[in-house]
Motif scaffolding. Structure first.
Motif, PDB file in Angstrom:
ATOM      1  N   LYS A  49      14.965  10.104  19.932  1.00  6.60           N
ATOM      2  CA  LYS A  49      15.212  10.250  18.681  1.00  6.60           C
ATOM      3  C   LYS A  49      13.924  11.238  18.037  1.00  6.60           C
ATOM      4  CE  LYS A  49      18.153   5.670  18.568  1.00  6.60           C
ATOM      5  NZ  LYS A  49      17.876   5.113  17.544  1.00  6.60           N
ATOM      6  N   GLY A  50      12.950  11.907  18.484  1.00  7.21           N
ATOM      7  CA  GLY A  50      11.549  12.276  18.141  1.00  7.21           C
ATOM      8  C   GLY A  50      11.036  11.471  17.010  1.00  7.21           C
ATOM      9  N   GLU A  51      11.101  10.267  17.306  1.00 10.78           N
ATOM     10  CA  GLU A  51      10.260   9.252  16.294  1.00 10.78           C
ATOM     11  C   GLU A  51       9.106   8.940  17.126  1.00 10.78           C
ATOM     12  OE1 GLU A  51      14.108   7.124  14.312  1.00 10.78           O
ATOM     13  OE2 GLU A  51      13.543   6.336  15.326  1.00 10.78           O
ATOM     14  N   PRO A  52       8.070   8.949  16.648  1.00  9.51           N
ATOM     15  CA  PRO A  52       6.857   8.002  17.231  1.00  9.51           C
ATOM     16  C   PRO A  52       6.893   6.941  16.502  1.00  9.51           C
ATOM     17  CG  PRO A  52       6.642   9.146  14.056  1.00  9.51           C
ATOM     18  CD  PRO A  52       7.985   9.829  15.093  1.00  9.51           C
ATOM     19  N   GLU A  75       0.558  -0.631  -0.224  1.00  2.00           N
ATOM     20  CA  GLU A  75       0.086   0.544  -0.235  1.00  2.00           C
ATOM     21  C   GLU A  75       0.523   1.235  -0.047  1.00  2.00           C
ATOM     22  OE1 GLU A  75      -2.217  -1.164   3.419  1.00  2.00           O
ATOM     23  OE2 GLU A  75      -2.918  -2.271   2.151  1.00  2.00           O
ATOM     24  N   LEU A  76       2.229   1.220   1.076  1.00  2.00           N
ATOM     25  CA  LEU A  76       3.057   2.548   0.764  1.00  2.00           C
ATOM     26  C   LEU A  76       3.971   2.236  -0.554  1.00  2.00           C
ATOM     27  CD1 LEU A  76       4.132   1.703   3.973  1.00  2.00           C
ATOM     28  CD2 LEU A  76       3.337   3.443   3.840  1.00  2.00           C
ATOM     29  N   LEU A  77       4.096   1.279  -1.109  1.00  2.00           N
ATOM     30  CA  LEU A  77       4.740   1.345  -2.260  1.00  2.00           C
ATOM     31  C   LEU A  77       3.408   1.903  -3.652  1.00  2.00           C
ATOM     32  CD1 LEU A  77       6.259  -1.508  -2.398  1.00  2.00           C
ATOM     33  CD2 LEU A  77       7.267   0.932  -2.498  1.00  2.00           C
ATOM     34  N   ALA A  78       2.233   1.878  -3.542  1.00  2.00           N
ATOM     35  CA  ALA A  78       0.947   2.031  -4.262  1.00  2.00           C
ATOM     36  C   ALA A  78       1.241   3.753  -4.436  1.00  2.00           C
ATOM     37  CB  ALA A  78      -0.150   1.369  -3.836  1.00  2.00           C
ATOM     38  N   ALA A  79       0.997   4.603  -3.339  1.00  2.00           N
ATOM     39  CA  ALA A  79       0.800   5.347  -2.818  1.00  2.00           C
ATOM     40  C   ALA A  79       2.451   6.353  -2.487  1.00  2.00           C
ATOM     41  CB  ALA A  79       0.493   5.805  -1.692  1.00  2.00           C
ATOM     42  N   ASP A  80       3.259   5.667  -3.716  1.00  2.37           N
ATOM     43  CA  ASP A  80       4.589   6.615  -3.981  1.00  2.37           C
ATOM     44  C   ASP A  80       5.318   6.907  -2.629  1.00  2.37           C
ATOM     45  OD1 ASP A  80       5.023   6.239  -7.011  1.00  2.37           O
ATOM     46  OD2 ASP A  80       3.478   7.359  -7.355  1.00  2.37           O
ATOM     47  N   ALA A  81       5.239   6.309  -1.184  1.00  2.00           N
ATOM     48  CA  ALA A  81       5.791   6.946  -0.006  1.00  2.00           C
ATOM     49  C   ALA A  81       7.565   6.116  -0.475  1.00  2.00           C
ATOM     50  CB  ALA A  81       5.370   5.877   0.594  1.00  2.00           C
ATOM     51  N   ASP A  82       8.652   7.462   0.200  1.00  2.00           N
ATOM     52  CA  ASP A  82      10.084   7.080   0.281  1.00  2.00           C
ATOM     53  C   ASP A  82       9.971   5.983   1.516  1.00  2.00           C
ATOM     54  OD1 ASP A  82      12.533   7.151  -0.378  1.00  2.00           O
ATOM     55  OD2 ASP A  82      12.810   8.364   0.256  1.00  2.00           O
ATOM     56  N   LEU A  83      10.097   4.278   1.189  1.00  2.00           N
ATOM     57  CA  LEU A  83      10.593   3.366   2.041  1.00  2.00           C
ATOM     58  C   LEU A  83      12.036   3.480   2.293  1.00  2.00           C
ATOM     59  CD1 LEU A  83       7.881   0.435   0.895  1.00  2.00           C
ATOM     60  CD2 LEU A  83       7.956   2.599   1.985  1.00  2.00           C
ATOM     61  N   THR A  84      12.858   4.428   2.048  1.00  2.00           N
ATOM     62  CA  THR A  84      14.326   4.421   2.094  1.00  2.00           C
ATOM     63  C   THR A  84      14.535   5.446   2.624  1.00  2.00           C
ATOM     64  OG1 THR A  84      14.287   6.250   0.262  1.00  2.00           O
ATOM     65  CG2 THR A  84      14.675   4.098  -0.392  1.00  2.00           C
ATOM     66  N   SER A  85      13.600   5.919   3.133  1.00  2.00           N
ATOM     67  CA  SER A  85      13.677   7.678   4.441  1.00  2.00           C
ATOM     68  C   SER A  85      12.997   6.923   5.469  1.00  2.00           C
ATOM     69  CB  SER A  85      12.859   8.476   3.700  1.00  2.00           C
ATOM     70  OG  SER A  85      12.685   9.162   4.581  1.00  2.00           O
ATOM     71  N   ARG A  86      14.118   7.499   6.829  1.00  2.00           N
ATOM     72  CA  ARG A  86      13.274   7.097   7.922  1.00  2.00           C
ATOM     73  C   ARG A  86      12.865   7.640   8.379  1.00  2.00           C
ATOM     74  NH1 ARG A  86      18.842   5.585  12.159  1.00  2.00           N
ATOM     75  NH2 ARG A  86      17.218   4.984  14.381  1.00  2.00           N
ATOM     76  N   LYS A  87      12.563   8.834   7.670  1.00  2.00           N
ATOM     77  CA  LYS A  87      10.694   9.741   8.484  1.00  2.00           C
ATOM     78  C   LYS A  87      10.038   9.340   8.093  1.00  2.00           C
ATOM     79  CE  LYS A  87      14.840  12.279  10.825  1.00  2.00           C
ATOM     80  NZ  LYS A  87      14.601  11.843  12.403  1.00  2.00           N
ATOM     81  N   GLU A  88      10.035   8.544   6.517  1.00  5.84           N
ATOM     82  CA  GLU A  88       8.575   7.667   6.889  1.00  5.84           C
ATOM     83  C   GLU A  88       8.015   6.869   7.519  1.00  5.84           C
ATOM     84  OE1 GLU A  88       5.434   7.332   5.706  1.00  5.84           O
ATOM     85  OE2 GLU A  88       6.178   8.333   3.949  1.00  5.84           O
ATOM     86  N   PHE A  89       7.052   7.274   8.936  1.00  4.20           N
ATOM     87  CA  PHE A  89       7.145   7.017  10.334  1.00  4.20           C
ATOM     88  C   PHE A  89       5.750   5.481   9.769  1.00  4.20           C
ATOM     89  CE2 PHE A  89       8.945  10.223  11.653  1.00  4.20           C
ATOM     90  CZ  PHE A  89      10.439   9.789  12.247  1.00  4.20           C
ATOM     91  N   ARG A  90       4.976   5.766   9.023  1.00  5.78           N
ATOM     92  CA  ARG A  90       4.324   4.279   8.307  1.00  5.78           C
ATOM     93  C   ARG A  90       4.873   3.672   8.114  1.00  5.78           C
ATOM     94  NH1 ARG A  90       1.022   7.756   3.124  1.00  5.78           N
ATOM     95  NH2 ARG A  90       3.767   8.042   2.427  1.00  5.78           N
ATOM     96  N   GLY A  91       6.155   3.557   7.728  1.00  9.50           N
ATOM     97  CA  GLY A  91       6.713   1.927   6.944  1.00  9.50           C
ATOM     98  C   GLY A  91       7.846   2.749   6.170  1.00  9.50           C
ATOM     99  N   HIS A  92       8.584   1.845   6.385  1.00  3.91           N
ATOM    100  CA  HIS A  92      10.032   2.477   5.661  1.00  3.91           C
ATOM    101  C   HIS A  92      10.873   1.351   6.089  1.00  3.91           C
ATOM    102  CE1 HIS A  92      11.873   3.954   9.852  1.00  3.91           C
ATOM    103  NE2 HIS A  92      12.274   3.650   9.751  1.00  3.91           N
ATOM    104  N   ALA A  93      11.969   0.907   5.540  1.00  7.62           N
ATOM    105  CA  ALA A  93      12.559  -0.541   5.193  1.00  7.62           C
ATOM    106  C   ALA A  93      13.765  -0.016   5.409  1.00  7.62           C
ATOM    107  CB  ALA A  93      13.179  -0.158   3.706  1.00  7.62           C
ATOM    108  N   THR A  94      14.566  -1.513   6.484  1.00  6.96           N
ATOM    109  CA  THR A  94      14.795  -2.171   7.100  1.00  6.96           C
ATOM    110  C   THR A  94      15.995  -3.387   6.787  1.00  6.96           C
ATOM    111  OG1 THR A  94      13.796  -3.296   8.621  1.00  6.96           O
ATOM    112  CG2 THR A  94      13.922  -1.237   9.188  1.00  6.96           C
ATOM    113  N   ALA A  95      17.322  -2.840   6.818  1.00  6.21           N
ATOM    114  CA  ALA A  95      17.997  -4.678   6.339  1.00  6.21           C
ATOM    115  C   ALA A  95      18.619  -5.504   7.250  1.00  6.21           C
ATOM    116  CB  ALA A  95      18.561  -4.224   5.469  1.00  6.21           C
TER     117      ALA A  95
END
Length: 182
Positions: free
Chosen positions: A127-130, A31-51
């Motif tokens: 860290k100011g992260e929700p 859903e995030l990819l379909a909405a063109d969210a930047d999953l590479t950004s740590r500031k994308e708090f709806r969800g972001h990629a980790t490895a």
């Protein structure tokens, strides 16, 4: 070249070709990819990629780190960085940073992730992260090397632990399957 959203989309698509039954569990990422969210950004708090890395030693045990922030034994891994060229490369970088295992002593098992896990992360006011989600791309590696210098600011300890001590049943199964292939 830094990891792109297209790279993440391609990795997820190939993963779902092999594991179509996991599509419902990956719906938040899709859903995030379909909405063109930047999953590479740590500031994308709806969800972001980790490895992350599942490193199996010569005796069949898996390397886990005792993570300072959580106080739990976990697989090595973490956030993407600008210099990462692929999710696989990010997993290897995180592995070597956290455990001191040299990259040239590690062999990836396959090109794609062993598992993709989406899990919640508690808010961190320092860290100011929700509260947010990690979309964790876990890659399988093997080695005959031993643990080196640990990343003291993130890791309290590291140990080779039996596969049965992994928390995720699907990861246990996938490790066993991957290692039993010729």
């Amino acid at each position: 070249m830094a990891i792109t959203t297209d790279h993440i989309r391609t990795v997820i698509s190939a993963y779902l070709d092999d594991h179509p039954e996991e599509k419902p569990g990956l719906a938040p990422a899709l859903e995030l990819l379909a909405a063109d969210a930047d999953l590479t950004s740590r500031k994308e708090f709806r969800g972001h990629a980790t490895a992350g890395a599942v490193l199996v030693g010569g005796d069949g045990r898996v390397l886990q780190v005792h993570h300072l922030a959580t106080g739990r034994w976990l697989l090595p891994g973490g956030h993407l960085e600008d210099g990462d060229t692929s999710l696989l490369a990010a997993a290897l970088r995180e592995l070597t940073e956290e455990t001191g295992v040299p990259a040239d002593a590690v062999t990836p098992v396959g090109d794609g992730p062993l598992h993709i896990d989406i899990h919640p992360i508690d808010a961190n006011s320092a860290k100011g992260e929700p509260r947010h989600r990690h979309i964790d791309f876990r890659f399988l590696f093997t080695t005959t090397a031993d643990i080196g210098a640990l990343q003291a600011e993130e890791v309290a300890d590291a140990a080779w632990r039996p596969v049965d001590e992994l928390h995720d049943e699907l990861v246990k199964l996938r490790v066993a399957q991957a290692l039993s292939r010729p």
